[in-house]
Every structure is written in structure tokens, then in C-alpha cells.
Design an enzyme around this catalytic site. Structure first.
Site, PDB file in Angstrom:
ATOM      1  N   GLU A 245       0.822  -0.906  -0.058  1.00  0.00           N
ATOM      2  CA  GLU A 245       0.007   0.143   0.079  1.00  0.00           C
ATOM      3  C   GLU A 245       0.779   1.259   0.133  1.00  0.00           C
ATOM      4  OE1 GLU A 245      -3.194  -0.164  -0.199  1.00  0.00           O
ATOM      5  OE2 GLU A 245      -3.321  -1.918  -0.058  1.00  0.00           O
ATOM      6  N   CYS A 279      -2.315   9.501   2.225  1.00  0.00           N
ATOM      7  CA  CYS A 279      -1.837   8.705   1.061  1.00  0.00           C
ATOM      8  C   CYS A 279      -3.138   8.899   0.065  1.00  0.00           C
ATOM      9  CB  CYS A 279      -1.669   7.161   1.383  1.00  0.00           C
ATOM     10  SG  CYS A 279      -2.843   6.546   2.314  1.00  0.00           S
TER      11      CYS A 279
HETATM   12  P1  NDP Z   1       8.378   4.843   4.415  1.00  0.00           P
HETATM   13  O1  NDP Z   1       8.424   3.916   2.956  1.00  0.00           O
HETATM   14  O2  NDP Z   1       9.528   5.784   4.831  1.00  0.00           O
HETATM   15  O3  NDP Z   1       8.061   3.826   5.639  1.00  0.00           O
HETATM   16  C1  NDP Z   1       7.213   2.887   5.750  1.00  0.00           C
HETATM   17  C2  NDP Z   1       7.712   1.950   6.556  1.00  0.00           C
HETATM   18  O4  NDP Z   1       8.669   1.220   6.221  1.00  0.00           O
HETATM   19  C3  NDP Z   1       8.052   2.375   8.231  1.00  0.00           C
HETATM   20  O5  NDP Z   1       7.741   1.558   9.015  1.00  0.00           O
HETATM   21  C4  NDP Z   1       9.526   2.443   7.879  1.00  0.00           C
HETATM   22  O6  NDP Z   1      10.457   2.365   9.113  1.00  0.00           O
HETATM   23  C5  NDP Z   1       9.773   1.121   7.059  1.00  0.00           C
HETATM   24  N1  NDP Z   1      10.974   0.838   6.399  1.00  0.00           N
HETATM   25  C6  NDP Z   1      11.706   1.925   6.036  1.00  0.00           C
HETATM   26  N2  NDP Z   1      12.973   1.351   5.181  1.00  0.00           N
HETATM   27  C7  NDP Z   1      12.568  -0.016   5.318  1.00  0.00           C
HETATM   28  C8  NDP Z   1      13.434  -1.057   4.656  1.00  0.00           C
HETATM   29  N3  NDP Z   1      14.525  -0.877   4.005  1.00  0.00           N
HETATM   30  N4  NDP Z   1      12.661  -2.257   4.647  1.00  0.00           N
HETATM   31  C9  NDP Z   1      11.793  -2.478   5.552  1.00  0.00           C
HETATM   32  N5  NDP Z   1      10.979  -1.489   6.170  1.00  0.00           N
HETATM   33  C10 NDP Z   1      11.403  -0.213   6.043  1.00  0.00           C
HETATM   34  O7  NDP Z   1       6.700   5.586   4.414  1.00  0.00           O
HETATM   35  P2  NDP Z   1       6.565   6.583   5.441  1.00  0.00           P
HETATM   36  O8  NDP Z   1       6.285   6.058   6.763  1.00  0.00           O
HETATM   37  O9  NDP Z   1       7.125   7.658   5.488  1.00  0.00           O
HETATM   38  O10 NDP Z   1       4.908   6.692   5.307  1.00  0.00           O
HETATM   39  C11 NDP Z   1       4.413   7.619   3.972  1.00  0.00           C
HETATM   40  C12 NDP Z   1       4.184   7.031   2.871  1.00  0.00           C
HETATM   41  O11 NDP Z   1       3.311   5.846   2.998  1.00  0.00           O
HETATM   42  C13 NDP Z   1       3.624   7.991   1.843  1.00  0.00           C
HETATM   43  O12 NDP Z   1       4.298   7.627   0.497  1.00  0.00           O
HETATM   44  C14 NDP Z   1       2.201   7.791   1.881  1.00  0.00           C
HETATM   45  O13 NDP Z   1       1.351   7.883   0.717  1.00  0.00           O
HETATM   46  C15 NDP Z   1       2.256   6.091   2.184  1.00  0.00           C
HETATM   47  N6  NDP Z   1       0.921   5.822   2.548  1.00  0.00           N
HETATM   48  C16 NDP Z   1       0.289   4.682   1.808  1.00  0.00           C
HETATM   49  C17 NDP Z   1      -1.007   4.418   2.522  1.00  0.00           C
HETATM   50  C18 NDP Z   1      -1.909   3.401   1.780  1.00  0.00           C
HETATM   51  O14 NDP Z   1      -2.821   2.657   2.289  1.00  0.00           O
HETATM   52  N7  NDP Z   1      -1.594   3.195   0.400  1.00  0.00           N
HETATM   53  C19 NDP Z   1      -1.492   4.761   4.053  1.00  0.00           C
HETATM   54  C20 NDP Z   1      -0.431   5.592   4.502  1.00  0.00           C
HETATM   55  C21 NDP Z   1       0.576   5.801   4.020  1.00  0.00           C
HETATM   56  P3  NDP Z   1      10.647   3.887   9.958  1.00  0.00           P
HETATM   57  O15 NDP Z   1       9.592   4.769   9.640  1.00  0.00           O
HETATM   58  O16 NDP Z   1      10.980   3.528  11.196  1.00  0.00           O
HETATM   59  O17 NDP Z   1      12.049   4.397   8.900  1.00  0.00           O
END
Ligand code: NDP
Length: 504
Positions: A245, A279
């Protein structure tokens, strides 16, 4: 101490990190940065909890999940306060987020058996002697990796459906929303204390990467498309399936017969609520030219009244993740440099950690404010000749998460909704699909794949199991070496009779 860090772990990880209030930098709580060893221990515990949980059956799981939902409803105040402090969103928005999560837990609990439970399917004339059964079995352990912007609603979209399907879950919240994640997991443990059916693992991206590599049976990821690619690469090592997502660049389309007040209201809420960190938020608006100026005036009028802040009267909060402010500034500068106009706000509207409402018009389609996810309280409003052009422009993006169409005519609305390349579209309201648990949620292209919510969301967390039982000896036994030529001739005659009719 987190649910992942029990006495069974030999020692505490050396590193910890803080969760802070983004409005004032105050530390809310500290958490361990879990590594491969802690993740492995959690997944092992989850595997055995999953067997217990799956063994309970539909009725008992339903009871537990409904008790969880009731707990969340009764303690919504506590959860909302934490969510408010940790992400900066206004208390009312935090309450609304938890309320939506409750609606989804309720639906998943009440419909899992109907959607996933065993059911007879027709075996067809050729296999008339068979009794065929289809059922959806749990996968085992689902690893959920969540974002910070909606740290209750979003992960619950995976967690509730995974649990209802009979899986155990290991949840890694964003490091920017870990305290909220811990509250969510602890609330479930208050209801289901017997086994660690829902566990928390805490840390940054490295922890998420370790979870993706841990051999869980599925990863449900929510976050950016960039991170999704990394998670998918890690999942590929064990052929771990994944639902992704990701982000969006959602468009709102305004047709000539639209209710302009309602459309302006929806555009402003969709773009600016939660400081634009949604999002499925509105990032681009395309308006048919005859109503463009009136619509733009109404948008400016409404947005100008809004104010970010951390006080109770603020309309939205700070930017939760500090680095996102740089993205907002970059997109704004690029739009202005390419000839876009700021009709409300300007570069001075960025006052870290807050960003005041910014409305842009005449922004060239190649500008990053149109092509990339901004994730801030900004929108572009663009004039178009007709809805067909609006849809064409809306679709000219790698993303395809959601969309909104404002139009009075029902037929035109449905036609536009269908042709927008997105997983979800709302007509005459914004983000309405999120509150309808029966509707699947997910995107296309860089917005991801797979679905959470609804029957599709339940099936996403299960595997189809096909069982067929022979009821009586077949009139024509085809799967035997003693099959005769005469039997084969009979079969061919039957097949020609059933399927050989000319259609054109
Ligand atoms: P990120 O992609 O930065 O992070 C998402 C999650 O992945 C966090 O828990 C993050 O940890 C973790 N993460 C980071 N690097 C890795 C890796 N290499 N391997 C595995 N996990 C990893 O997104 P954001 O948290 O910044 O969220 C915002 C984004 O999410 C936006 O693009 C938004 O549009 C999208 N989003 C989509 C939704 C949907 O349902 N389609 C709903 C809500 C948001 P950490 O934060 O601790 O670095």
C-alpha cells in the site's frame, strides 16, 4: 518494555530510539531498536501463537476481535491523546482515525467466516461424481510494516483482517509512531493474553528489513513506493508474498454541474487535513474552465481561514516527519520556478515544523508538484477544457491510489470514476471509501498492489484451499490406465455436445 521484548529474549538490544512530539520535540517514550535476533524470536513465538489462534475457530476469534473493538471504543480518548501527541494531528482527527479502525475490526470479525469459511462449489458435468469444497486457510504469521501518517487506521487495515483470517501478526510501526503502535498492540494483549497473537517489534527501516527477511508467511507493507521496492527485494529472498500500500498523487475533478461549495470544501479537507500527510489526500485538482474561477475563489476563501498549530483550536498539526518539509519546499520552489502561481501562501508559509496552507495554480504538468507525491498542505488547481482532459491529466502519473469526482449527473460521474486509473474513486465526497469496510482499498502502479479491507482484504491474508471428495464411482473413469477407447469416444461426444456449439 514492548510485547516483542519478553523475558524469552536473552538480552536487550544495545540501541534504543526515542519517539518525540513533532510539534515541540518532547520525548514521549524510548524503544529498543530490534535486530534480526529479536525479530527471529518474535516470529518463532508468533508461529506457535498462530497455531493456537487458528485452532480457536471462527466463533472464538470473532468474540476476541469484537472484545478488542469494544476496548478501543471505550478507551478511544487515551489512544487519541497519544496519537495526537505523537503525530501532531488534532485530537478530533485522531478520534476519527481510531473510530474508522474500529469499524474495520468490527467488519472483519463479523464477515471472516462467511468470506473465508468452507463452501461447496459446483463440480460441473464432467466431474459430476465429485463434491468440491473451497476454503481459505490462514497463512500463519503476517508481518505488518506501517507508516506514521495514520498509525492506527492504516495498520489495522492489515492487522484486523489478518487476525480475523486466523493469522498471528508481528507489527513494526514507523519509528515516528511507535508509541501509538505499542498502545495498539497492548490493547489487543489486554483482550487476548493467552498467546502473543499480535506482537510489536520496534525500530527503524533496518528492523522492517529484518522482518521482511525473517521468513514470515506474508508482508503487509504500507509506505512509500521507494521503500516498497526494497521490501519486495528482501521478500524475494524467501519468496515471501507481499501486499504493498504505497503513496499517491490523487486528483479531484470538478465538472461544470458540480456543487462548487461542496467540491471546494472537499478539496480543502482532502488536501489540507492531517497537514496533507494522507496517502489518499487530494494533491491535484482539475476544474472544467467555465467553473474554474468561481471554484478557485471558494477554495482560497476556505483555505485562508485554516491555521496549523499544536493548540486545541488549530485546524491541523505540524509535519510529522521533519524531512518531509524539505520535499514540500522543493516542490513549491520548482512549481514557482516553472511559472506556477501561488494564489494562497508562498515560500514563507513553511515555518518548521508547521506549513500554512498553500494553493498553487497554472503549475506546468512536468513540475514535481504535479508528478511527485508532495505529502504536505498544498494543492495545485488546474483549468481543463472538459472532464475527458481532466481524466487524461489525472491518469498521467505513475501513481494510481484514489480519486474524487464532483459532478451532479450520475451517469457522467460513474463514467469518469471508472476511467480514472485508481484503486478507489469517490463521487461527490472525498475519501468516503475508507469508511466503507466492504470496499477493498489499494492502488495500481507506484501506489502498490494487493488489497486491504473487505472480502478482498480477508482473502489477501489467506490461501485458497481446494478439496474435492469423490462421492461415487465416475460413469467415465478418465484418470486410470485402464481407460478404454470407447470411454474416451463417449467423453469426446459429451464435450462436443456441451462445448462444441458454434457461437459466431
Ligand atoms: P516509508 O516508506 O518511509 O516507511 C514505511 C515503513 O517502512 C516504516 O515503518 C519504515 O520504518 C519502514 N521501512 C523503511 N525502510 C525499510 C526497509 N528498507 N525495509 C523494510 N521497512 C522499511 O513511508 P512513511 O512511513 O514515510 O509513510 C508515508 C508513505 O506511506 C507515503 O508515501 C504515503 O502515501 C504512504 N501511505 C500509503 C497508504 C496506503 O494505504 N496506500 C496509507 C498511508 C501511507 P521507519 O519509519 O521507522 O523508517
Amino acid at each position: 518494555m514492548t510485547a516483542a521484548m519478553t523475558a524469552q529474549d536473552t538480552k536487550r538490544p544495545a540501541e534504543t530510539f526515542d519517539s518525540v512530539n513533532p510539534a515541540n520535540g518532547e520525548v514521549i517514550a524510548s524503544f529498543p531498536a530490534c535486530g534480526q535476533r529479536e525479530i527471529g524470536a518474535s516470529v518463532d513465538r508468533a508461529a506457535s501463537a498462530a497455531r493456537w489462534w487458528a485452532g480457536l475457530g471462527w466463533k472464538q476469534r470473532r468474540g476476541y476481535l469484537l472484545a478488542w473493538k469494544s476496548y478501543l471504543a471505550r478507551y478511544i480518548g487515551r489512544g487519541a491523546q497519544l496519537l495526537h501527541v505523537e503525530t501532531g494531528k488534532p485530537l478530533g482527527d485522531a478520534q476519527l482515525e481510531i473510530l474508522l479502525a474500529i469499524v474495520h475490526i468490527d467488519w472483519a470479525a463479523k464477515h471472516a467466516k462467511r468470506v473465508l469459511g468452507p463452501r461447496r462449489v459446483r463440480s460441473g458435468l464432467v466431474a459430476i461424481n465429485q463434491s468440491a469444497t473451497l476454503e481459505y486457510q490462514p497463512l500463519g504469521v503476517v508481518g505488518v510494516i506501517g507508516p506514521w501518517n495514520y498509525p492506527v487506521f492504516t495498520p489495522v487495515g492489515s492487522i484486523a483482517y489478518a487476525l480475523a483470517a486466523g493469522n498471528a501478526v508481528v507489527y513494526k510501526p514507523s519509528e515516528y509512531a511507535t508509541a501509538t503502535g505499542a498502545w495498539l498492540v497492548e490493547s489487543f494483549a489486554d483482550i487476548v493474553g493467552e498467546q502473543p497473537v499480535l506482537q510489536l517489534v520496534t525500530g527503524s527501516g533496518d528492523t522492517g528489513a529484518a522482518l521482511a527477511r525473517s521468513g514470515v508467511d506474508k508482508i503487509a507493507f504500507t509506505g512509500s513506493a521507494t521503500t516498497a521496492r526494497k521490501v519486495m527485494a528482501a521478500c524475494a529472498e524467501n519468496l515471501t508474498p507481499m501486499v504493498a500500500e504505497c503513496g499517491g498523487k490523487d486528483a479531484l475533478i470538478v465538472d461544470t454541474d458540480a456543487n462548487l461549495d461542496a467540491a471546494a470544501d472537499a478539496a480543502v479537507w482532502g488536501a489540507l487535513s492531517n497537514a496533507g500527510q494522507t496517502c489518499v489526500g487530494v494533491e491535484r485538482v482539475y476544474v472544467v474552465e467555465s467553473v474554474y474561477h468561481t471554484f478557485l475563489e471558494r477554495v482560497i476563501e476556505r483555505a485562508a481561514k485554516l491555521r496549523p498549530g499544536e493548540d486545541r483550536d488549530a485546524d491541523y498539526g505540524p509535519m510529522t516527519m521533519p524531512t518531509q518539509i524539505d520535499v514540500v519546499e522543493r516542490h513549491l520552489a520548482d512549481a514557482i520556478a516553472r511559472g506556477g502561481r501561488t494564489v494562497l501562501g508562498d515560500m514563507g508559509s513553511v515555518r518548521k515544523p508547521f506549513v500554512e496552507p498553500i494553493i498553487l495554480s497554472d503549475v506546468p504538468e512536468r513540475s514535481s508538484a504535479i508528478t511527485e507525491e508532495t505529502f504536505g498542505p498544498t494543492i495545485t488547481v488546474t483549468k481543463v477544457h472538459d472532464v475527458a482532459e481532466a481524466v487524461r491529466r489525472a491518469n498521467a502519473t505513475r501513481y494510481g491510489l484514489a480519486a474524487t469526482v464532483f459532478v451532479k449527473n450520475k451517469k457522467r460521474g460513474m463514467a469518469a470514476a471508472r476511467t480514472v486509473r485508481s484503486g478507489m474513486t469517490s463521487i461527490n465526497s472525498v475519501i468516503a471509501f475508507a469508511a466503507i469496510p466492504e470496499l477493498p482499498f489499494g492502488g495500481v502502479g507506484d501506489s502498490g498492489f494487493g488489497r486491504i479491507h473487505g472480502a478482498d482484504g480477508l482473502r489477501e491474508m489467506s490461501r485458497a484451499k481446494a478439496i474435492t471428495r469423490q462421492r461415487f464411482r465416475p460413469p467415465l473413469n478418465l484418470t486410470t490406465f485402464s481407460r478404454s477407447d470407447e470411454q474416451m469416444r463417449k467423453l469426446l461426444r459429451l464435450v462436443t455436445l456441451l462445448h462444441g456449439r458454434r457461437y459466431r
